[in-house]
Design a protein around this motif. Sequence first.
Motif, short mmCIF file in Angstrom:
data_model
loop_
_atom_site.label_atom_id
_atom_site.label_comp_id
_atom_site.label_asym_id
_atom_site.label_seq_id
_atom_site.Cartn_x
_atom_site.Cartn_y
_atom_site.Cartn_z
N ASN A 241 -11.03 20.97 0.16
CA ASN A 241 -10.09 19.86 0.14
C ASN A 241 -10.81 18.58 -0.27
OD1 ASN A 241 -11.19 20.43 2.92
ND2 ASN A 241 -10.45 18.33 3.25
N ARG A 242 -10.05 17.61 -0.76
CA ARG A 242 -10.61 16.42 -1.39
C ARG A 242 -11.63 15.69 -0.52
NH1 ARG A 242 -6.02 12.65 -2.92
NH2 ARG A 242 -5.91 12.47 -0.67
N SER A 243 -11.30 15.44 0.76
CA SER A 243 -12.20 14.64 1.59
C SER A 243 -13.43 15.41 2.05
CB SER A 243 -11.45 14.09 2.82
OG SER A 243 -11.11 15.14 3.71
N GLU B 91 -3.90 16.81 1.41
CA GLU B 91 -4.93 16.69 0.40
C GLU B 91 -4.86 17.90 -0.54
OE1 GLU B 91 -8.86 16.18 1.92
OE2 GLU B 91 -8.28 14.60 3.33
N ASP C 137 -1.74 22.46 -1.57
CA ASP C 137 -2.29 21.37 -0.76
C ASP C 137 -2.51 21.86 0.66
OD1 ASP C 137 -2.08 19.79 -2.97
OD2 ASP C 137 -0.48 18.51 -2.19
#
Length: 285
Positions: free
Chosen positions: A235-237, A165, A257
């Motif tokens: 992070n994205r989530s 991510e 990432d």
Amino acid sequence: MRPFDLDLLQTLVAIAETGSLSAAAPRVHRSQSAVSEQMRKLEQHCGVTLLVRGKLGASLTSAGERLVVHARRLLALSEEAFRDVLGMPLAGDLRLAITDYFRPATITLLLKRLRERYPQLKLHVATRQSLMIENRRDFDIGLSMRLLDDDSASDEDGRIRLGREPLSWIASPALALDAARRLPLVVLPEACSLQRLIIRTLNQSDIDYEIAHSAAGVAGLHLALAAGLGLACLNRSAIPAGMATLDGDFGLPAMPDIEFSILPPQAGESALVAEVRHLLAKELA
């Protein structure tokens, strides 16, 4: 009687959990057109609309939401019956260590689903920093996060990779930021490898900042962000709803990432732990 087709219910649940037909397709090992046809058959069987399709994906109608609740129970009962017939009950105690950066909004739903599907399996879940998960093996299964610019992120036999991510700089839209003043930063303790990277990167980029708030975990970080105490890098989530992305603003540097993975098995691992590891990998991949 009008019995349900479990394959159709499984696809409905996959759509509910992924948010779109295209994202659900690989989970149920079908093409997107096949998934669409399955949902057409299920809606025809029920006589009601279950999904609302749009540009951003698919959402459940009220009837769809009610059916998903029943679908999860039926699928869990089907699997439990199958294992019981084969004399393969998944039962016992298992210790699971998880980084709280991993999908904080959905991980509780996954654990709840595992408990419903395998009622004889007792999961003991601990949320820990990834460094502790990597270095202390006082648990059966560990789910860790690694930075992909880190030397420790090299390939290792037995590690199950769940995906990578991007990291983003975020803040509440209500937070008033001034490029002429120090940027207020919301962080986790220094023991967190991600937070060490954030501080090191800001220093190397000559960004003027101050620690506005230090939270004990990601949940606390979310509360601080919602209160407008500062900006953070997540992070994205793990980004909560309603946040604004600041990537590239105020000279904020690009970040690497991250990767989530399930740790390799320990020597002498039991068959129970090996099977649960396989189930987790299948659910989380």
